[in-house]
Design a protein around this motif. Structure first.
Motif, PDB file in Angstrom:
ATOM      1  N   ALA A 153       0.871  -1.171   0.000  1.00 46.78           N
ATOM      2  CA  ALA A 153       0.000   0.000   0.000  1.00 46.78           C
ATOM      3  C   ALA A 153       0.916   1.231   0.000  1.00 46.78           C
ATOM      4  N   VAL A 154       0.429   2.327  -0.535  1.00 49.58           N
ATOM      5  CA  VAL A 154       1.234   3.545  -0.607  1.00 49.58           C
ATOM      6  C   VAL A 154       0.570   4.614   0.250  1.00 49.58           C
ATOM      7  N   ASN A 155       1.301   5.097   1.225  1.00 48.04           N
ATOM      8  CA  ASN A 155       0.804   6.142   2.104  1.00 48.04           C
ATOM      9  C   ASN A 155       0.522   7.393   1.275  1.00 48.04           C
ATOM     10  N   ASP A 156      -0.598   8.067   1.544  1.00 57.44           N
ATOM     11  CA  ASP A 156      -0.972   9.276   0.785  1.00 57.44           C
ATOM     12  C   ASP A 156       0.095  10.359   0.849  1.00 57.44           C
ATOM     13  N   GLU A 157       0.839  10.405   1.960  1.00 57.20           N
ATOM     14  CA  GLU A 157       1.892  11.414   2.100  1.00 57.20           C
ATOM     15  C   GLU A 157       2.942  11.270   0.986  1.00 57.20           C
ATOM     16  N   CYS A 158       3.194  10.027   0.541  1.00 58.03           N
ATOM     17  CA  CYS A 158       4.168   9.796  -0.539  1.00 58.03           C
ATOM     18  C   CYS A 158       3.750  10.549  -1.798  1.00 58.03           C
ATOM     19  N   LYS A 159       2.472  10.392  -2.161  1.00 57.79           N
ATOM     20  CA  LYS A 159       1.975  11.046  -3.375  1.00 57.79           C
ATOM     21  C   LYS A 159       1.948  12.568  -3.206  1.00 57.79           C
ATOM     22  N   LEU A 160       1.537  13.014  -2.032  1.00 56.36           N
ATOM     23  CA  LEU A 160       1.451  14.449  -1.755  1.00 56.36           C
ATOM     24  C   LEU A 160       2.824  15.119  -1.823  1.00 56.36           C
ATOM     25  N   LYS A 165       6.298   4.552   3.043  1.00 55.37           N
ATOM     26  CA  LYS A 165       6.187   5.833   3.742  1.00 55.37           C
ATOM     27  C   LYS A 165       7.354   6.749   3.371  1.00 55.37           C
ATOM     28  N   VAL A 166       7.163   8.039   3.609  1.00 61.03           N
ATOM     29  CA  VAL A 166       8.238   9.012   3.403  1.00 61.03           C
ATOM     30  C   VAL A 166       9.206   8.891   4.577  1.00 61.03           C
ATOM     31  N   GLU A 167      10.493   8.715   4.275  1.00 65.48           N
ATOM     32  CA  GLU A 167      11.493   8.637   5.338  1.00 65.48           C
ATOM     33  C   GLU A 167      12.247   9.950   5.495  1.00 65.48           C
ATOM     34  N   LYS A 168      12.571  10.607   4.366  1.00 64.20           N
ATOM     35  CA  LYS A 168      13.400  11.830   4.440  1.00 64.20           C
ATOM     36  C   LYS A 168      13.035  12.751   3.290  1.00 64.20           C
ATOM     37  N   LEU A 169      12.928  14.041   3.604  1.00 62.84           N
ATOM     38  CA  LEU A 169      12.703  15.075   2.594  1.00 62.84           C
ATOM     39  C   LEU A 169      13.949  15.941   2.539  1.00 62.84           C
ATOM     40  N   GLY A 170      14.482  16.141   1.343  1.00 63.77           N
ATOM     41  CA  GLY A 170      15.665  16.981   1.177  1.00 63.77           C
ATOM     42  C   GLY A 170      15.266  18.369   0.712  1.00 63.77           C
ATOM     43  N   LYS A 208       7.367  17.940  -7.543  1.00 57.31           N
ATOM     44  CA  LYS A 208       7.185  18.109  -8.990  1.00 57.31           C
ATOM     45  C   LYS A 208       6.651  19.499  -9.359  1.00 57.31           C
ATOM     46  N   THR A 209       5.667  19.986  -8.624  1.00 57.26           N
ATOM     47  CA  THR A 209       5.006  21.234  -9.023  1.00 57.26           C
ATOM     48  C   THR A 209       5.564  22.468  -8.335  1.00 57.26           C
ATOM     49  N   LYS A 210       5.827  22.358  -7.039  1.00 54.56           N
ATOM     50  CA  LYS A 210       6.294  23.534  -6.290  1.00 54.56           C
ATOM     51  C   LYS A 210       7.795  23.556  -6.082  1.00 54.56           C
ATOM     52  N   ARG A 211       8.437  22.418  -6.358  1.00 58.07           N
ATOM     53  CA  ARG A 211       9.887  22.285  -6.160  1.00 58.07           C
ATOM     54  C   ARG A 211      10.284  22.601  -4.710  1.00 58.07           C
ATOM     55  N   ASN A 212       9.455  22.119  -3.784  1.00 57.56           N
ATOM     56  CA  ASN A 212       9.711  22.306  -2.351  1.00 57.56           C
ATOM     57  C   ASN A 212      10.865  21.449  -1.849  1.00 57.56           C
ATOM     58  N   TYR A 213      11.182  20.386  -2.581  1.00 58.46           N
ATOM     59  CA  TYR A 213      12.202  19.435  -2.139  1.00 58.46           C
ATOM     60  C   TYR A 213      13.158  19.138  -3.284  1.00 58.46           C
ATOM     61  N   ARG A 214      14.386  18.781  -2.933  1.00 59.65           N
ATOM     62  CA  ARG A 214      15.362  18.324  -3.928  1.00 59.65           C
ATOM     63  C   ARG A 214      15.212  16.812  -4.117  1.00 59.65           C
ATOM     64  N   PHE A 215      14.931  16.120  -2.997  1.00 62.41           N
ATOM     65  CA  PHE A 215      14.778  14.661  -3.076  1.00 62.41           C
ATOM     66  C   PHE A 215      13.843  14.167  -1.994  1.00 62.41           C
ATOM     67  N   ILE A 216      13.352  12.948  -2.201  1.00 67.41           N
ATOM     68  CA  ILE A 216      12.531  12.264  -1.197  1.00 67.41           C
ATOM     69  C   ILE A 216      13.022  10.824  -1.128  1.00 67.41           C
ATOM     70  N   VAL A 217      13.249  10.349   0.088  1.00 71.54           N
ATOM     71  CA  VAL A 217      13.622   8.943   0.296  1.00 71.54           C
ATOM     72  C   VAL A 217      12.399   8.244   0.896  1.00 71.54           C
ATOM     73  N   PHE A 218      12.023   7.113   0.302  1.00 74.10           N
ATOM     74  CA  PHE A 218      10.864   6.340   0.743  1.00 74.10           C
ATOM     75  C   PHE A 218      11.318   5.006   1.324  1.00 74.10           C
ATOM     76  N   LYS A 219      10.592   4.559   2.351  1.00 75.31           N
ATOM     77  CA  LYS A 219      10.929   3.300   3.011  1.00 75.31           C
ATOM     78  C   LYS A 219       9.676   2.451   3.137  1.00 75.31           C
ATOM     79  N   ILE A 220       9.831   1.139   2.916  1.00 80.61           N
ATOM     80  CA  ILE A 220       8.706   0.232   3.162  1.00 80.61           C
ATOM     81  C   ILE A 220       8.700  -0.108   4.647  1.00 80.61           C
ATOM     82  N   ASP A 221       7.583   0.192   5.292  1.00 78.44           N
ATOM     83  CA  ASP A 221       7.399  -0.178   6.696  1.00 78.44           C
ATOM     84  C   ASP A 221       6.750  -1.554   6.697  1.00 78.44           C
TER      85      ASP A 221
END
Length: 139
Positions: free
Chosen positions: A9-16, A42-47, A22-35
């Protein structure tokens, strides 16, 4: 709950958060982890936008699998400023077999949830995702 064959399953936060990258360029990268306890990605780290590719690679664990997206800004040979969103499936040789299988079987479904990925890269060791390789794939 999703089983290993159909993916996690994919946590909604991942898509958000991906949409914000993609649209606002708020982050350089996102690291995702399977819980594994809740069978969910889930989102583990936002750069932050100021972070570099080196900061990003330093956030990938040496012996655990992860998914990640990286927004690469680059200049083409024609001197045009561009950016491409990379999806990176990180599965180091030293990670657990079960973990590698879980990430491999869930990758396509997870990737489909993130609309706007332009380049995909799979890496089992840092040399396979060096900045030179990333830049060459972007051009």
């Amino acid at each position: 709950m999703a089983n290993a064959a159909s993916g996690m399953a994919v946590n909604d936060e991942c898509k958000l958060k991906f949409l914000e990258l993609k649209t606002k360029r708020n982050y350089r990268f996102i690291v995702f982890k399977i819980d594994e306890t809740i069978q969910q990605v889930k989102v583990e780290k936002l750069g932050s936008p100021e972070e570099t590719y080196e900061d990003f690679t330093n956030n990938l664990p040496a012996d655990e699998c992860r998914y990640a997206v990286f927004d690469l800004d680059f200049t083409t040979n024609e001197n045009c400023q561009k950016s491409k969103i990379f999806f990176i499936a990180w599965a180091p040789d030293t990670s657990r077999i079960r973990s590698k299988m879980l990430y491999a079987s869930s990758k396509d479904r997870f990737k489909r949830e993130l609309d706007g990925i332009q380049v995909e890269l799979q890496a089992t060791d840092p040399s396979e995702m060096s900045f030179d390789i990333i830049k060459a794939r972007a051009l």
